[in-house]
Design a protein around this motif. Sequence first.
Motif, PDB file in Angstrom:
ATOM      1  N   ASN A 132       0.825  -1.207   0.000  1.00 17.55           N
ATOM      2  CA  ASN A 132       0.000   0.000   0.000  1.00 17.55           C
ATOM      3  C   ASN A 132       0.860   1.258   0.000  1.00 17.55           C
ATOM      4  OD1 ASN A 132      -2.795   1.259   0.388  1.00 17.55           O
ATOM      5  ND2 ASN A 132      -1.674   2.087   2.139  1.00 17.55           N
ATOM      6  N   ASN A 133       1.937   1.251   0.777  1.00 21.44           N
ATOM      7  CA  ASN A 133       2.842   2.409   0.808  1.00 21.44           C
ATOM      8  C   ASN A 133       3.472   2.647  -0.556  1.00 21.44           C
ATOM      9  OD1 ASN A 133       2.323   2.872   3.507  1.00 21.44           O
ATOM     10  ND2 ASN A 133       4.102   1.724   4.231  1.00 21.44           N
ATOM     11  N   TYR A 142      -5.694   0.896  -6.454  1.00 23.24           N
ATOM     12  CA  TYR A 142      -5.771  -0.542  -6.701  1.00 23.24           C
ATOM     13  C   TYR A 142      -6.957  -1.148  -5.969  1.00 23.24           C
ATOM     14  CZ  TYR A 142      -3.584  -1.288  -2.073  1.00 23.24           C
ATOM     15  OH  TYR A 142      -3.297  -1.314  -0.735  1.00 23.24           O
ATOM     16  N   VAL A 143      -7.347  -2.330  -6.436  1.00 20.72           N
ATOM     17  CA  VAL A 143      -8.434  -3.112  -5.843  1.00 20.72           C
ATOM     18  C   VAL A 143      -7.900  -4.522  -5.646  1.00 20.72           C
ATOM     19  CG1 VAL A 143     -10.716  -4.126  -6.258  1.00 20.72           C
ATOM     20  CG2 VAL A 143     -10.278  -1.734  -6.882  1.00 20.72           C
ATOM     21  N   PHE A 153      -7.042  -0.939   3.512  1.00 23.11           N
ATOM     22  CA  PHE A 153      -6.243  -0.021   2.704  1.00 23.11           C
ATOM     23  C   PHE A 153      -6.963   0.397   1.428  1.00 23.11           C
ATOM     24  CE2 PHE A 153      -2.509  -2.293   4.767  1.00 23.11           C
ATOM     25  CZ  PHE A 153      -2.270  -1.270   5.669  1.00 23.11           C
ATOM     26  N   THR A 154      -7.765  -0.511   0.880  1.00 24.42           N
ATOM     27  CA  THR A 154      -8.385  -0.237  -0.415  1.00 24.42           C
ATOM     28  C   THR A 154      -9.633  -1.083  -0.584  1.00 24.42           C
ATOM     29  OG1 THR A 154      -7.946  -0.031  -2.798  1.00 24.42           O
ATOM     30  CG2 THR A 154      -7.097  -2.019  -1.687  1.00 24.42           C
ATOM     31  N   ASP A 155     -10.290  -0.978  -1.737  1.00 24.95           N
ATOM     32  CA  ASP A 155     -11.490  -1.762  -2.011  1.00 24.95           C
ATOM     33  C   ASP A 155     -11.140  -3.243  -2.146  1.00 24.95           C
ATOM     34  OD1 ASP A 155     -12.643   0.710  -2.123  1.00 24.95           O
ATOM     35  OD2 ASP A 155     -13.023   0.686  -4.279  1.00 24.95           O
ATOM     36  N   ASP A 312     -15.894   6.426   0.089  1.00 21.26           N
ATOM     37  CA  ASP A 312     -15.420   5.522   1.137  1.00 21.26           C
ATOM     38  C   ASP A 312     -14.873   4.237   0.527  1.00 21.26           C
ATOM     39  OD1 ASP A 312     -16.227   7.310   3.103  1.00 21.26           O
ATOM     40  OD2 ASP A 312     -18.219   6.389   3.298  1.00 21.26           O
ATOM     41  N   GLN A 313     -13.997   3.563   1.287  1.00 15.67           N
ATOM     42  CA  GLN A 313     -13.494   2.268   0.838  1.00 15.67           C
ATOM     43  C   GLN A 313     -14.658   1.283   0.749  1.00 15.67           C
ATOM     44  OE1 GLN A 313     -10.686   2.300  -0.277  1.00 15.67           O
ATOM     45  NE2 GLN A 313      -9.182   3.355   0.978  1.00 15.67           N
ATOM     46  N   GLN A 314     -14.612   0.437  -0.258  1.00 19.83           N
ATOM     47  CA  GLN A 314     -15.697  -0.506  -0.494  1.00 19.83           C
ATOM     48  C   GLN A 314     -15.236  -1.934  -0.157  1.00 19.83           C
ATOM     49  OE1 GLN A 314     -18.891   0.619  -1.889  1.00 19.83           O
ATOM     50  NE2 GLN A 314     -17.886   2.489  -1.164  1.00 19.83           N
ATOM     51  N   SER A 315     -16.066  -2.660   0.564  1.00 19.19           N
ATOM     52  CA  SER A 315     -15.843  -4.091   0.817  1.00 19.19           C
ATOM     53  C   SER A 315     -17.081  -4.827   0.323  1.00 19.19           C
ATOM     54  CB  SER A 315     -15.617  -4.353   2.304  1.00 19.19           C
ATOM     55  OG  SER A 315     -15.423  -5.732   2.549  1.00 19.19           O
TER      56      SER A 315
END
Length: 336
Positions: A132-133, A142-143, A153-155, A312-315
């Motif tokens: 992620n960094n 990224y997904v 960190f991300t979707d 917002d981040q998606q899960s």
Amino acid sequence: MKKVSIKDVAKEAGVSLTTVSQVLNDKRDRFTTDTIEKVLAAKQKLGYLPNKNAQQLRGSKTKLIGVLLPNLANPFFSTMMQSMDANKESDVDLFFLTAPEEDIEAGIMHLVERGMDGLIIAQMIKNPERLNNYLTTHRIPYVVLDQSDDHGFTDIVRTHETGGGELAARHLIELGHKQLTIVQPAHLTSNMNLRMEGFKHYCQSHNVATPKVIESTLSKAGGYAAVDDIIASHSTAVFATNDEMAIGIIRGLADKGWQVPQDVSIVGFDDIDIAQYMTPALTTVAQPIETIGEVALQLIMDKLDSTLTHRDQQSIVLPSELIVRATTARANLDNS
């Protein structure tokens, strides 16, 4: 063999680099028909292909999406690729890359260096914070798909893996099976671990003995290699980590003179295309493979949309479904 360059086209056509560049980018108003034809003829003769990355740097609106996959041998991933390709917009190019587990970070760096605007990562990430960094530093959205854990960190796009394992266990227990075996790889990805935990938990909650575990490689060959251990276990039913492994088990049992499902019931996971065309057709827990590809692509495109800066981040968790076919039947306790 040296790649043909724009300089080669200019030399062949007897014109300047600027002329070739403008003609090939459809800025032809100031050129005669003869000049245009010379440039196009030279391009055709030399087999020149424009550099997509260079075009992007010059302001092309084409978006490049890199997709990192474990392999192409499993139809699960080829079906997902087809779904992404079918659902992409005309201004999107997809770049698919496979990499072994130990080379995942190198594969990601390769995609970044190739000028990708965004990434879809369908492999287990061992060091998510470091990745992620790196991608944040390079401003690459990224997904991730469900082989990795959700670290926020991300979707992420997942299926209900625990529920899928429970569906498999319930089906076999309702058919009277109490001696169960799981066939799995030695190293489980996050999603595979959840599906196996779901299977074991359902057995425990319904007073069925903890399933035996046989480890083998995650492939048809791995399933085939596990057959002697399956026979020695005296189990009446087997839950395979994925359909590829289940297919290998069925063939291996047949070669030993065992019948499916008369002697042993088999349940797979994924519902790849060939599952329904086998003899016997495979009972399996279906993942919505095409939907996974479509949703992952939409998520990364949303991240590239400059108007959605505060999203917002998606899960996303997609449902699993048990598909009952011909490889499961009531337990034959006389053979156990």
